[in-house]
Design a protein around this motif. Structure first.
Motif, mmCIF file in Angstrom:
data_model
loop_
_atom_site.group_PDB
_atom_site.id
_atom_site.type_symbol
_atom_site.label_atom_id
_atom_site.label_comp_id
_atom_site.label_asym_id
_atom_site.label_seq_id
_atom_site.Cartn_x
_atom_site.Cartn_y
_atom_site.Cartn_z
ATOM 1 N N TYR A 187 0.797 -1.377 -0.552
ATOM 2 C CA TYR A 187 0.266 0.078 0.022
ATOM 3 C C TYR A 187 0.830 0.916 0.207
ATOM 4 O O TYR A 187 1.991 0.980 0.161
ATOM 5 C CB TYR A 187 -0.921 0.004 1.800
ATOM 6 C CG TYR A 187 -1.552 -1.116 1.337
ATOM 7 C CD1 TYR A 187 -3.415 -0.683 0.962
ATOM 8 C CD2 TYR A 187 -1.830 -2.428 1.310
ATOM 9 C CE1 TYR A 187 -4.679 -1.771 1.257
ATOM 10 C CE2 TYR A 187 -2.915 -3.498 0.899
ATOM 11 C CZ TYR A 187 -3.935 -2.822 0.692
ATOM 12 O OH TYR A 187 -4.952 -4.416 0.902
ATOM 13 N N TYR B 196 -0.951 -11.157 -1.473
ATOM 14 C CA TYR B 196 0.462 -10.581 -0.975
ATOM 15 C C TYR B 196 0.464 -10.309 0.602
ATOM 16 O O TYR B 196 -0.402 -11.151 0.812
ATOM 17 C CB TYR B 196 0.436 -8.264 -0.954
ATOM 18 C CG TYR B 196 -0.865 -7.810 -0.295
ATOM 19 C CD1 TYR B 196 -0.145 -7.815 1.255
ATOM 20 C CD2 TYR B 196 -1.995 -7.626 -0.565
ATOM 21 C CE1 TYR B 196 -1.419 -7.387 2.071
ATOM 22 C CE2 TYR B 196 -3.138 -7.276 -0.256
ATOM 23 C CZ TYR B 196 -3.137 -6.914 1.278
ATOM 24 O OH TYR B 196 -4.232 -6.378 1.810
ATOM 25 N N HIS C 241 -6.736 -9.382 -3.182
ATOM 26 C CA HIS C 241 -8.722 -8.034 -2.912
ATOM 27 C C HIS C 241 -8.082 -6.899 -3.652
ATOM 28 O O HIS C 241 -7.433 -6.307 -3.460
ATOM 29 C CB HIS C 241 -8.636 -8.261 -1.619
ATOM 30 C CG HIS C 241 -8.136 -7.750 -0.565
ATOM 31 N ND1 HIS C 241 -6.806 -8.305 -0.768
ATOM 32 C CD2 HIS C 241 -7.950 -6.583 -0.527
ATOM 33 C CE1 HIS C 241 -6.109 -7.797 0.390
ATOM 34 N NE2 HIS C 241 -6.560 -6.100 0.402
HETATM 35 FE FE FE Z 1 -5.758 -5.444 1.755
#
Ligand code: FE
Ligand code: BEZ
Length: 310
Positions: A177, A210, A234
């Motif tokens: 992220y 991940y 997702h």
């Molecule tokens: Fe996630």
């Protein structure tokens, strides 16, 4: 038995024999601690603390917890505290891998007609994501295959919900992220509002599996117990609209081989598995975006919000 921290402990499979006097002492202690919460002014806090005491003591007694194991548990929690900061939340990870997050979500989101199921929030939501126009992009510098995501938001009676706020966030193709990279740059996240027909659309990235952060105590726990740190691919959604229960959910990719191997935080629900249709390079895009020689995918996800109060 040697426990995951290397200390010696009792094998819970062996039924320990406890004398009647020992049993009496252990039960008496539990009751004393339960009683100590009897005067809690907030009745809900009293119920929670008394039940927590009973279950915690029952756990200690059931496994015949050794003092070294108790110490290892304290050290584990201390390490979790030390590694936690505004960007890393080890306690959420712990709750997630123990299935405690998903169990809390199950209890808090009772089934309601065709309402979309909720799943785990995770530690990577951040307030203040950019607003994007319908059909806009959430990923800019973030690497990955473009994915056209579209659908509608409605209530359980089928009425479209106009103006619903949809927050979306996802990892890039490297499995990270934006907040896991140095700096303050937001990418792979955004929010939009449904149109007058309850429809939404945006460009995201085809999600990939991940690993959750596993370089801390939670990773050590997964390793010691032979469990994988990998999450099935997702895309996160949080949908809010007045009069409706806030929905925190994901969609999962039906073609992701990780689905068969399991999701380390128990977040997958069959109703949330969607087909991400892979499009060969050169396939015209729904909005005329030119993707050059790149492949892309598309997925449709209709969201049904539960009523806030029945
Ligand atoms: Fe996630
Ligand atoms: C996530 O999907 O972002 C996530 C969920 C639970 C733990 C770690 C990450």
């Amino acid at each position: 038995m040697v426990s995951w921290d290397g200390s010696q402990g009792n094998d819970a499979a062996e039924e320990p024999t406890i004398s009647a006097e020992q049993e009496r002492r252990e039960r008496e202690l539990t009751e004393r601690v339960v009683d100590s919460f009897e005067g809690t002014p907030d009745p809900r806090l009293r119920v929670v603390m008394q039940a927590l005491t009973r279950h915690l003591h029952a756990f200690i007694r059931e496994v015949r917890l050794s003092e070294q194991e108790w110490q290892a548990g304290i050290e584990f929690l201390t390490r979790a505290g030390h590694i936690t900061d505004d960007r890393r939340q080890e306690f959420i990870l712990l709750s997630d891998v123990l299935g405690a997050s998903m169990q809390t979500i199950a209890v808090a989101n009772p089934a309601q007609g065709a309402a979309t199921e909720a799943t785990v929030f995770g530690p990577f939501f951040v307030e203040g994501s950019p607003h994007i126009a319908l059909g806009g992009r959430i990923a800019h510098a973030a690497a990955g295959e473009p994915c056209w995501v579209s659908g509608t938001v409605s209530g359980t009676d089928g009425t479209p919900v106009a103006g619903a706020r949809i927050e979306v966030w996802q990892a890039d193709a490297e499995g990270f992220y934006d907040v896991q990279y140095p700096g303050e740059h937001l990418d792979g996240r955004g929010h939009m509002f449904t149109d007058s027909e309850g429809a939404y659309r945006f460009w995201g990235l085809t999600p990939t599996p991940y690993p959750i952060p596993h370089d801390g105590p939670v990773g050590d726990l997964l390793e010691a117990t032979g469990r994988s740190p990998v999450r099935a691919a997702h895309l996160h959604f949080m949908v809010t609209a007045p009069g409706h229960r806030t929905l925190v959910t994901h969609i999962f990719d039906a073609d992701d081989p990780q689905l068969a191997l399991g999701d380390c935080v128990f977040g997958v629900k069959d109703s949330l598995i969607e087909r991400f249709d892979r499009q060969p390079a050169g396939t015209p895009t729904p909005d005329g975006r030119d993707l050059g020689d790149n492949t892309w995918s598309r997925v449709h996800f209709d969201i049904v919000l539960a009523a806030e109060h029945l």
